[in-house]
Motif scaffolding. Structure first.
Motif, PDB file in Angstrom:
ATOM      1  N   UNK A 272     -56.874  13.178 -32.270  1.00  0.00           N
ATOM      2  CA  UNK A 272     -55.668  12.389 -32.033  1.00  0.00           C
ATOM      3  C   UNK A 272     -55.781  11.006 -32.671  1.00  0.00           C
ATOM      4  N   UNK A 273     -56.929  10.383 -32.516  1.00  0.00           N
ATOM      5  CA  UNK A 273     -57.151   9.060 -33.100  1.00  0.00           C
ATOM      6  C   UNK A 273     -57.093   9.129 -34.626  1.00  0.00           C
ATOM      7  N   UNK A 274     -57.663  10.180 -35.197  1.00  0.00           N
ATOM      8  CA  UNK A 274     -57.638  10.337 -36.657  1.00  0.00           C
ATOM      9  C   UNK A 274     -56.206  10.523 -37.149  1.00  0.00           C
ATOM     10  N   UNK A 275     -55.417  11.297 -36.426  1.00  0.00           N
ATOM     11  CA  UNK A 275     -54.026  11.511 -36.808  1.00  0.00           C
ATOM     12  C   UNK A 275     -53.227  10.212 -36.727  1.00  0.00           C
TER      13      UNK A 275
ATOM     14  N   UNK B  56     -53.970   8.116 -39.752  1.00  0.00           N
ATOM     15  CA  UNK B  56     -53.304   8.637 -40.945  1.00  0.00           C
ATOM     16  C   UNK B  56     -51.817   8.265 -40.924  1.00  0.00           C
ATOM     17  N   UNK B  57     -51.198   8.388 -39.775  1.00  0.00           N
ATOM     18  CA  UNK B  57     -49.780   8.054 -39.657  1.00  0.00           C
ATOM     19  C   UNK B  57     -49.523   6.556 -39.827  1.00  0.00           C
ATOM     20  N   UNK B  58     -50.477   5.743 -39.403  1.00  0.00           N
ATOM     21  CA  UNK B  58     -50.323   4.287 -39.499  1.00  0.00           C
ATOM     22  C   UNK B  58     -50.518   3.794 -40.940  1.00  0.00           C
ATOM     23  N   UNK B  59     -51.211   4.586 -41.747  1.00  0.00           N
ATOM     24  CA  UNK B  59     -51.513   4.145 -43.121  1.00  0.00           C
ATOM     25  C   UNK B  59     -50.346   4.296 -44.056  1.00  0.00           C
TER      26      UNK B  59
END
Length: 90
Positions: free
Chosen positions: A81-84, A87-90
């Protein structure tokens, strides 16, 4: 591979044994699959990944990850979840 078990064990000298390396790899596989499929029971995933019994999987989870299978799944889900989110924030 045309290598005897003894030769393979010697190649792993100084580090984890072949059996331990395989056990850790299988354990990571079960936890990763469980995190991606939270509706499937841990015992079913463990069986599909080659564990003869759920108890063997549970014992290896405690030995190598120092937590229960449920906690291992939860931790992996949080990491995914943290990795996703990154990615979405980038």
């Amino acid at each position: 591979m045309y290598v005897s078990r003894r030769q393979l064990d010697r190649a792993f000298g100084g580090g984890p044994s072949v059996a331990e390396a395989l056990a850790r790899r299988r354990l990571r596989q079960v936890v990763a699959i469980a995190a991606h499929n939270p509706t499937i029971s841990m015992s079913e995933i463990a069986t599909r990944c080659g564990y003869g019994t759920y108890e063997t999987f549970r014992a290896q989870c405690h030995k190598y990850l120092r937590c229960s299978p449920r906690d291992a799944r939860r931790a992996r889900m949080v990491a995914l979840s943290a990795a996703q989110e990154r990615v979405l924030a980038a």
